[in-house]
Design a protein around this motif. Sequence first.
Motif, PDB file in Angstrom:
ATOM      1  N   VAL A  55       0.850  -1.190   0.000  1.00  0.00           N
ATOM      2  CA  VAL A  55       0.000   0.000   0.000  1.00  0.00           C
ATOM      3  C   VAL A  55       0.886   1.241   0.000  1.00  0.00           C
ATOM      4  N   ASP A  66      -5.161   5.843   0.063  1.00  0.00           N
ATOM      5  CA  ASP A  66      -4.216   4.744  -0.045  1.00  0.00           C
ATOM      6  C   ASP A  66      -4.446   4.068  -1.384  1.00  0.00           C
ATOM      7  N   ARG A  68      -3.478   0.434  -3.220  1.00  0.00           N
ATOM      8  CA  ARG A  68      -2.944  -0.902  -2.985  1.00  0.00           C
ATOM      9  C   ARG A  68      -2.562  -1.522  -4.325  1.00  0.00           C
ATOM     10  N   GLU A 112      -5.864  -0.657  -6.602  1.00  0.00           N
ATOM     11  CA  GLU A 112      -7.130  -0.342  -5.946  1.00  0.00           C
ATOM     12  C   GLU A 112      -6.877   0.882  -5.072  1.00  0.00           C
ATOM     13  N   TYR A 113      -7.900   1.669  -4.818  1.00  0.00           N
ATOM     14  CA  TYR A 113      -7.727   2.836  -3.959  1.00  0.00           C
ATOM     15  C   TYR A 113      -8.780   2.846  -2.868  1.00  0.00           C
ATOM     16  N   SER A 114      -8.470   3.608  -1.810  1.00  0.00           N
ATOM     17  CA  SER A 114      -9.363   3.733  -0.669  1.00  0.00           C
ATOM     18  C   SER A 114      -9.192   5.123  -0.076  1.00  0.00           C
ATOM     19  N   ASN A 119     -13.834   0.957   1.732  1.00  0.00           N
ATOM     20  CA  ASN A 119     -13.606  -0.261   0.954  1.00  0.00           C
ATOM     21  C   ASN A 119     -12.652   0.020  -0.206  1.00  0.00           C
ATOM     22  N   TRP A 120     -11.912  -1.007  -0.606  1.00  0.00           N
ATOM     23  CA  TRP A 120     -11.002  -0.890  -1.755  1.00  0.00           C
ATOM     24  C   TRP A 120     -11.820  -0.857  -3.039  1.00  0.00           C
TER      25      TRP A 120
END
Length: 159
Positions: A55, A66, A68, A112-114, A119-120
């Motif tokens: 991450v 974040d 990932r 993936e982002y958050s 949630n991702w």
Amino acid sequence: MCAGSGVPGDPEPLLTLADLAAFKPVTPVADSLPHGGGLEHRPIAFTAVGTEQHVVAGTLLDRPADVRFTPALARWDFGDGASDSLDGPAAEHAYDERGTYTVQLAVDFTAEYSFNGSNWIPVAGTVVATAAPYEIRVFEVSTRLVRGTCDEYPSDPGC
């Protein structure tokens, strides 16, 4: 990109890889066992070091976020005209001739982002991280004190 105002209760925006350009996955490192060398006609094990899921924190759309990165594909060019694409970090290759070869590795990561621990959310496509060139020396195999060559008698000692 689609709507998402950042107001609590509003849906998160859908982003593209271009939106994540400031976030970079780790740079993989190519390595081998044995390290830096091997024998002709014998498999050499290669591995992509640093390709675990990770991450990266930063700012996205003026908000803490974040991203990932998950390794999806390792693409190997062994420097002798052979290549391989694998979904794991390890590869194996045997060289037909002695010499020095430059191995190239590129790893495709999904992203993936958050925002704020939400949630991702997956992003379509992959991000490529390329390792520095890795040089390997391949040595000729010759046997002594056996009845013939390893090609003739592959189960003899030293083969």
